[in-house]
Structures are given as structure tokens and as C-alpha cells.
Design a protein around this motif. Sequence first.
Motif, short mmCIF file in Angstrom:
data_model
loop_
_atom_site.label_atom_id
_atom_site.label_comp_id
_atom_site.label_asym_id
_atom_site.label_seq_id
_atom_site.Cartn_x
_atom_site.Cartn_y
_atom_site.Cartn_z
N ASP A 168 0.76 -1.15 -0.12
CA ASP A 168 -0.01 -0.06 0.01
C ASP A 168 0.98 1.15 0.11
O ASP A 168 0.50 2.08 -0.58
N GLU A 169 1.97 1.32 0.98
CA GLU A 169 2.72 2.39 0.90
C GLU A 169 3.43 2.52 -0.35
O GLU A 169 3.61 3.70 -0.99
N LEU A 170 3.88 1.48 -0.96
CA LEU A 170 4.56 1.76 -2.39
C LEU A 170 3.58 2.11 -3.41
O LEU A 170 3.98 3.22 -4.00
N ALA A 171 2.51 1.73 -3.32
CA ALA A 171 1.32 2.42 -4.36
C ALA A 171 1.37 3.98 -4.06
O ALA A 171 1.13 4.81 -4.90
N ARG A 172 1.04 4.35 -2.68
CA ARG A 172 1.16 5.59 -2.43
C ARG A 172 2.54 6.52 -2.91
O ARG A 172 2.18 7.62 -3.50
N ALA A 173 3.40 5.91 -2.97
CA ALA A 173 4.71 6.37 -3.36
C ALA A 173 4.76 6.56 -4.61
O ALA A 173 5.11 7.77 -5.31
N VAL A 174 4.53 5.63 -5.50
CA VAL A 174 4.09 5.85 -7.00
C VAL A 174 3.24 6.80 -7.45
O VAL A 174 3.41 7.47 -8.14
N GLU A 175 2.15 6.61 -6.58
CA GLU A 175 0.95 7.73 -7.05
C GLU A 175 1.38 9.21 -6.85
O GLU A 175 1.38 10.25 -7.41
N ALA A 176 2.17 9.47 -5.74
CA ALA A 176 2.85 10.81 -5.38
C ALA A 176 3.92 11.29 -6.28
O ALA A 176 4.39 12.24 -6.35
N GLU A 207 7.66 -0.77 -13.90
CA GLU A 207 9.14 -0.81 -14.61
C GLU A 207 9.74 0.61 -14.49
O GLU A 207 8.76 1.85 -14.58
N GLY A 208 10.95 0.89 -14.05
CA GLY A 208 11.30 2.27 -14.28
C GLY A 208 11.47 2.79 -12.97
O GLY A 208 12.33 4.03 -13.01
N VAL A 209 10.97 2.41 -11.82
CA VAL A 209 11.42 2.86 -10.62
C VAL A 209 12.58 2.30 -10.23
O VAL A 209 12.86 0.88 -10.35
N ARG A 225 20.42 -12.20 -2.29
CA ARG A 225 18.89 -12.34 -2.19
C ARG A 225 18.07 -11.31 -2.66
O ARG A 225 17.24 -11.27 -3.12
N MET A 226 18.56 -10.02 -2.10
CA MET A 226 17.78 -8.91 -2.16
C MET A 226 18.34 -8.35 -3.79
O MET A 226 16.96 -7.85 -4.67
N ARG A 227 19.33 -9.01 -4.29
CA ARG A 227 19.28 -8.43 -5.93
C ARG A 227 18.42 -9.45 -6.57
O ARG A 227 17.78 -9.00 -7.69
N ARG A 228 18.35 -10.77 -6.27
CA ARG A 228 17.52 -11.79 -7.02
C ARG A 228 15.83 -11.18 -6.84
O ARG A 228 15.23 -11.42 -7.91
N ALA A 229 15.61 -10.61 -5.93
CA ALA A 229 14.32 -9.96 -5.47
C ALA A 229 13.94 -8.58 -6.19
O ALA A 229 12.90 -8.19 -6.31
N GLY A 230 15.18 -8.21 -7.11
CA GLY A 230 14.89 -6.93 -7.70
C GLY A 230 15.41 -5.81 -7.33
O GLY A 230 15.27 -4.49 -7.98
N ALA A 231 16.45 -5.61 -6.27
CA ALA A 231 16.94 -4.47 -5.71
C ALA A 231 18.27 -3.89 -6.76
O ALA A 231 18.84 -4.59 -7.21
#
Length: 267
Positions: A168-176, A207-209, A225-231
Motif C-alpha cells: 500500500d505504501e509503495l502504491a502511495r509512493a508511486v502515485e505521489a 518498471e522504471g522505478v 537475495r535482495m538482488r534476486r528479488a529486484g533490488a
Amino acid sequence: MGDSEEIAPAVESILATARERGGADGRVDVEPRSLTDAFADAEADGRVPVIAEVKPTSPTAVGERTEDPVALAEQMVEGGAAALSVLTEPEHFGGSAATLARIREAVDVPVLRKDFVLHEEQLDVVEADVILLIVRFLDEPGTGDLADLLSAARERGFQVLVETHTADELARAVEAGAEIVGVNNRDLAKLAVDLDTFERVAPDAPEGVTLVAESGIQSPADVARMRRAGADALLVGSAIMDHGAPAEETDVTANTRRLTTATTTHE
Ligand SMILES: O=C(O)c1ccccc1NCC(=O)[C@H](O)[C@H](O)COP(=O)(O)O
């Protein structure tokens, strides 16, 4: 903080002091060093992009590092850190704006100001390349609005790391309008750390964030582990500062290098 969630007393105390803290005279106007370029430069020469954190102490740290923070920052850069994060919160983390200014003068990598910014005037404390906005603490009575603070920070030249902990916070961040998003593995209500957090939240990032995995990263295996998850990058404090160990047994350069040279697959 949302809902009727119980908040750790240390975080209540951090927020209480942050609410009281003002800005400075005049408005900051920054010519920033690009954080995403620093990440790309690290990737290009085979280093994992790590933001190494100068964090003298914290509510969860066992002990305090009392060496010159500028020397610690230089050792982190020597160990391959792509960028630095510098705590400026004085009461709970032993940081200061003056320390950040000295460090930014001494190194040529981007420097993140790590603090609890709740109001626009608090953006004007010190020049930094990146400022942190924590979704969980904003859009509340008595604090600023995330989108407004993001714009106000960018008007001053700052890049902004918008920190989240849930989908939910990620969605709010992207929305902002956030372009660089941190997912903090540390739950700032309970202070518990769980690397599953990044793995759970990261897949929802568009994509792009640019995605930064924050907190609790201790070892090259955690980096992988964090890199595999997309960091795209990692923010690491405690494992580099090694708060509990005596100064003579702590090698901040080696602690940083261990993570920047981890073998990883970036998804
Ligand atoms: O680190 C703490 O004890 C802490 C306590 C209360 C609020 C925030 C806190 N940390 C903020 C951070 O996000 C970390 O300093 C940063 O992500 C680095 O984490 P770590 O590598 O686990 O030191």
C-alpha cells in the motif's frame, strides 16, 4: 502512522522530537550528484550498488561508533560504496547536519540525508544530494503531504528516496510521483527486521522505478537475495558500522567491500 497500530516507544520518541525540529534560515538550493548515475557507474565496474550508511548509533544498535564520521565515510567509499547515507538525527542516531556537510565536502559520491522529515521547512537544514521521505510518517495530521513534500524537495534540487514498507505504501509512493523507492525491511512500528519484506513488496514496483532494499542486510548472501528479488541498490548501515565491535577490530573498508563485491544476479 495509520490505523491504531502500536508504535515502538523509540519511534514515538523519534517522531516527537522530529515534530519539534525546525528548519534553518534561508532555503537550500542543491546541485546534486546523480544517485542513479552512481548506481550505473558501480554496475559498470562490477560493484554491487551499495549506499553505505554513516550511523553512529541507533535505537537498535548495540554500542556506538565514536570515530571521526568523515574517516568512516572515506573508508566506505574506498570499499566501493556507490553512495553514502548520513544520519542527521541527533538525539537517537548521534548524527548532525554539520557532519553531513563535512562528509559531502570530503567525498565525491552522492550523499543521502537520513532523517525524519515531516515538514517542508525541515528540507532546508543542509545541502545533500538525496533526501529521505518516509511514507509511513506523512499525510498525517500535523505532518506534510507526501506529494507536496516531493515537489518541494525537487524544487530545491534534491533527488528523493521515498521509503515504504508495504504494498500500500509503495502504491502511495508511486502515485505521489516517486522515482526512487526504498523498501525498508525494518518495520518502523515494531523495529523488527525481515528480509521477506522486500521480496513481498518489490514485485509490485512499476518498471522504471529505481528500487532500493533497506535494512537488515548483513552478508553477501543477503545481498544476493535482495538482488534476486529486484533490488537496484542496497542501503546498509549496521553490518558496515559494526557498532558492537571495538574500533581496533573494525575494518569499515573491508565490511563495505564484502558487500559491494558479492556475487549476485540482478533480476
Ligand atoms: O536502525 C534503527 O535502529 C532504527 C530505529 C528506528 C527507526 C529507524 C531505524 N533505522 C532506519 C533505517 O532505515 C536504517 O538505518 C537503514 O535502513 C540501515 O539499516 P541497517 O543496515 O539494518 O542498519
